[in-house]
Design a protein around this motif. Structure first.
Motif, PDB file in Angstrom:
ATOM      1  N   LEU A   1       0.847  -1.191   0.000  1.00  0.00           N
ATOM      2  CA  LEU A   1       0.000   0.000   0.000  1.00  0.00           C
ATOM      3  C   LEU A   1       0.881   1.240   0.000  1.00  0.00           C
ATOM      4  O   LEU A   1       2.024   1.205   0.471  1.00  0.00           O
ATOM      5  CB  LEU A   1      -0.884   0.043   1.246  1.00  0.00           C
ATOM      6  CG  LEU A   1      -1.789  -1.147   1.539  1.00  0.00           C
ATOM      7  CD1 LEU A   1      -2.546  -0.908   2.842  1.00  0.00           C
ATOM      8  CD2 LEU A   1      -2.747  -1.408   0.391  1.00  0.00           C
ATOM      9  N   VAL A   2       0.335   2.339  -0.515  1.00  0.00           N
ATOM     10  CA  VAL A   2       0.952   3.652  -0.370  1.00  0.00           C
ATOM     11  C   VAL A   2      -0.095   4.544   0.284  1.00  0.00           C
ATOM     12  O   VAL A   2      -1.208   4.697  -0.212  1.00  0.00           O
ATOM     13  CB  VAL A   2       1.390   4.235  -1.722  1.00  0.00           C
ATOM     14  CG1 VAL A   2       2.032   5.606  -1.526  1.00  0.00           C
ATOM     15  CG2 VAL A   2       2.362   3.292  -2.436  1.00  0.00           C
ATOM     16  N   LEU A   3       0.254   5.108   1.422  1.00  0.00           N
ATOM     17  CA  LEU A   3      -0.662   5.936   2.215  1.00  0.00           C
ATOM     18  C   LEU A   3       0.077   7.158   2.739  1.00  0.00           C
ATOM     19  O   LEU A   3       1.145   7.002   3.346  1.00  0.00           O
ATOM     20  CB  LEU A   3      -1.189   5.144   3.417  1.00  0.00           C
ATOM     21  CG  LEU A   3      -2.230   4.058   3.166  1.00  0.00           C
ATOM     22  CD1 LEU A   3      -2.425   3.226   4.427  1.00  0.00           C
ATOM     23  CD2 LEU A   3      -3.549   4.668   2.756  1.00  0.00           C
ATOM     24  N   ILE A   4      -0.433   8.374   2.508  1.00  0.00           N
ATOM     25  CA  ILE A   4      -1.725   8.710   1.935  1.00  0.00           C
ATOM     26  C   ILE A   4      -1.524   9.617   0.728  1.00  0.00           C
ATOM     27  O   ILE A   4      -0.416  10.147   0.521  1.00  0.00           O
ATOM     28  CB  ILE A   4      -2.602   9.437   2.973  1.00  0.00           C
ATOM     29  CG1 ILE A   4      -1.911  10.704   3.471  1.00  0.00           C
ATOM     30  CG2 ILE A   4      -2.961   8.523   4.115  1.00  0.00           C
ATOM     31  CD1 ILE A   4      -2.729  11.575   4.447  1.00  0.00           C
ATOM     32  N   ASN A   5      -2.594   9.824  -0.046  1.00  0.00           N
ATOM     33  CA  ASN A   5      -2.596  10.865  -1.059  1.00  0.00           C
ATOM     34  C   ASN A   5      -3.049  12.165  -0.391  1.00  0.00           C
ATOM     35  O   ASN A   5      -3.245  12.219   0.824  1.00  0.00           O
ATOM     36  CB  ASN A   5      -3.508  10.467  -2.234  1.00  0.00           C
ATOM     37  CG  ASN A   5      -3.063  11.106  -3.545  1.00  0.00           C
ATOM     38  OD1 ASN A   5      -2.611  12.242  -3.577  1.00  0.00           O
ATOM     39  ND2 ASN A   5      -3.193  10.364  -4.629  1.00  0.00           N
TER      40      ASN A   5
ATOM     41  N   ILE B   1       4.078   1.864   2.190  1.00  0.00           N
ATOM     42  CA  ILE B   1       4.970   2.998   1.954  1.00  0.00           C
ATOM     43  C   ILE B   1       4.228   4.238   2.433  1.00  0.00           C
ATOM     44  O   ILE B   1       3.143   4.557   1.941  1.00  0.00           O
ATOM     45  CB  ILE B   1       5.358   3.130   0.477  1.00  0.00           C
ATOM     46  CG1 ILE B   1       6.096   1.872   0.009  1.00  0.00           C
ATOM     47  CG2 ILE B   1       6.239   4.367   0.269  1.00  0.00           C
ATOM     48  CD1 ILE B   1       6.425   1.874  -1.477  1.00  0.00           C
ATOM     49  N   GLY B   2       4.787   4.932   3.399  1.00  0.00           N
ATOM     50  CA  GLY B   2       4.122   6.080   3.996  1.00  0.00           C
ATOM     51  C   GLY B   2       4.460   7.366   3.273  1.00  0.00           C
ATOM     52  O   GLY B   2       5.587   7.568   2.827  1.00  0.00           O
TER      53      GLY B   2
ATOM     54  N   VAL C   1       9.340   5.423   2.967  1.00  0.00           N
ATOM     55  CA  VAL C   1       8.720   6.745   3.042  1.00  0.00           C
ATOM     56  C   VAL C   1       8.890   7.485   1.720  1.00  0.00           C
ATOM     57  O   VAL C   1       9.987   7.514   1.149  1.00  0.00           O
ATOM     58  CB  VAL C   1       9.353   7.583   4.179  1.00  0.00           C
ATOM     59  CG1 VAL C   1       8.794   8.994   4.191  1.00  0.00           C
ATOM     60  CG2 VAL C   1       9.119   6.902   5.529  1.00  0.00           C
ATOM     61  N   GLN C   2       7.804   8.081   1.253  1.00  0.00           N
ATOM     62  CA  GLN C   2       7.854   8.978   0.101  1.00  0.00           C
ATOM     63  C   GLN C   2       7.758  10.421   0.586  1.00  0.00           C
ATOM     64  O   GLN C   2       7.094  10.712   1.577  1.00  0.00           O
ATOM     65  CB  GLN C   2       6.713   8.686  -0.873  1.00  0.00           C
ATOM     66  CG  GLN C   2       6.805   7.336  -1.551  1.00  0.00           C
ATOM     67  CD  GLN C   2       5.659   7.096  -2.523  1.00  0.00           C
ATOM     68  OE1 GLN C   2       4.760   7.922  -2.680  1.00  0.00           O
ATOM     69  NE2 GLN C   2       5.683   5.946  -3.172  1.00  0.00           N
ATOM     70  N   ILE C   3       8.396  11.326  -0.170  1.00  0.00           N
ATOM     71  CA  ILE C   3       8.396  12.743   0.184  1.00  0.00           C
ATOM     72  C   ILE C   3       7.993  13.547  -1.031  1.00  0.00           C
ATOM     73  O   ILE C   3       8.505  13.322  -2.131  1.00  0.00           O
ATOM     74  CB  ILE C   3       9.781  13.204   0.681  1.00  0.00           C
ATOM     75  CG1 ILE C   3      10.266  12.326   1.847  1.00  0.00           C
ATOM     76  CG2 ILE C   3       9.736  14.663   1.122  1.00  0.00           C
ATOM     77  CD1 ILE C   3      11.200  11.211   1.445  1.00  0.00           C
ATOM     78  N   GLY C   4       7.074  14.488  -0.846  1.00  0.00           N
ATOM     79  CA  GLY C   4       6.597  15.294  -1.961  1.00  0.00           C
ATOM     80  C   GLY C   4       6.837  16.767  -1.768  1.00  0.00           C
ATOM     81  O   GLY C   4       7.799  17.335  -2.259  1.00  0.00           O
TER      82      GLY C   4
END
Length: 319
Positions: A192-196, A244-245, A266-269
């Motif tokens: 899962l990827v959380l959150i949009n 993936i947070g 972890v993803q960073i935007g």
């Protein structure tokens, strides 16, 4: 991959560290090659791609607010054929060893399958992120991700046409994430990827009009971080697949907090737009942070949140 203190092994993605940009943050990576050595990252996540090219929503695409930023890009991208035939060969030449995951979105289940079939044939792509949560389009995106049955339908259909690992990116704009997380896991999602982004609105007092063309837009930045922590924790309580947070990471502590709640990476935007060196700074800060909080490896952080409710303190008992 040999395990190190900082490495994370996910389906299809062998990460030297747990950090990667969120979909859209680095577009397709080519525009960021001069920012820093992208090979330092754990992985590269590519912008959401659709079957046909999309111009996106009328601009402005991004606006600032007192609480963070709001966007209404509308999945602008050059389309599946251009990405597969032009963008990815160039990217593979520039970054042959960096694990790459591409985000895809369709207006129909068949479009998700079409995208998966195309990218299934490209060895360079190691995993697919199914965007079931974009709030800035009329069809597809969040339309699929707010209901367990429709979200599972997309995942199951894509699972039929590809063996590549599938990561379902879910929306925070729901009452309860748990049944949706469980439904996509049962349907064949590998992660899962959380959150949009969180749906919000900003109004111009002078014109009395919304500041974004669609009225609403996706809110991101530090303000949504506690929402991400909560939803990762909730999802992790009902699924056994990795998460993936993503959401409001603006420091190494914020990144580790997502992992403490249950994320494996972890993803960073938003922060990468403010500071092009932010991901390298996170990577550099990781060793000291693990030492500070008593973790032998970064993998030990995942899901290490203490059981709660915690015991009532003496002060609480007397007040």
């Amino acid at each position: 991959m040999e395990e190190t203190r900082y490495s994370v092994s996910l389906p299809g993605l062998e990460l030297k560290n747990p950090f990667m940009p969120s979909s859209g943050a680095f577009i397709y990576g080519l525009d960021h090659l001069q920012d820093f050595d992208l090979n330092e990252m754990g992985a590269l996540v590519l912008k959401t791609t659709t079957v046909e090219a999309r111009r996106g929503n009328p601009k402005p695409w991004v606006i600032g607010t007192d609480s963070g930023i709001m966007n209404s890009v509308g999945l602008a991208n050059p389309g599946m054929a251009s990405v597969a035939n032009e963008v990815l060969p160039e990217l593979a030449t520039a970054l042959p060893d960096l694990p790459v995951m591409i985000s895809v979105a369709g207006e129909t289940v068949l479009e998700y399958q079409t995208l998966a079939k195309v990218f299934d044939r490209i060895d360079y792509i190691k995993a697919l992120e199914l965007n079931l949560s974009c709030p800035n389009v009329d069809k597809g995106g969040m339309e699929f991700g707010v209901d367990p049955e429709t979200a599972a339908e997309v995942v199951a259909a894509v699972r039929e046409v590809t063996d590549k690992p599938l990561y379902a990116k879910l929306s925070p704009n729901v009452t309860d994430i748990k049944p949706i997380a469980k439904a996509v896991a049962d349907a064949g999602a590998d992660g899962l990827v959380l959150i949009n982004t969180v749906v919000g609105m900003s109004l111009d007092l002078a014109t009395r009009q919304p500041r974004l063309y669609r009225g609403t837009g996706g809110m991101s930045g530090a303000a949504i971080h506690p929402i991400a922590v909560r939803m990762i924790w909730e999802a992790a309580s009902v699924v056994d697949i990795p998460i993936i947070g993503v959401g409001g990471v603006d420091s190494i502590d914020a990144a580790l907090e997502l992992m403490l709640a249950g994320a494996s990476a972890v993803q960073i935007g938003t922060k990468t737009a403010e500071d092009k060196q932010f991901i390298p700074k996170l990577i550099a800060a990781l060793p000291a942070a693990l030492d500070k909080y008593g973790f032998d490896t970064v993998r030990d952080v995942t899901g290490a949140v203490a059981k709660f409710p915690l015991p009532v303190t003496t002060w609480e008992a007397t007040h």
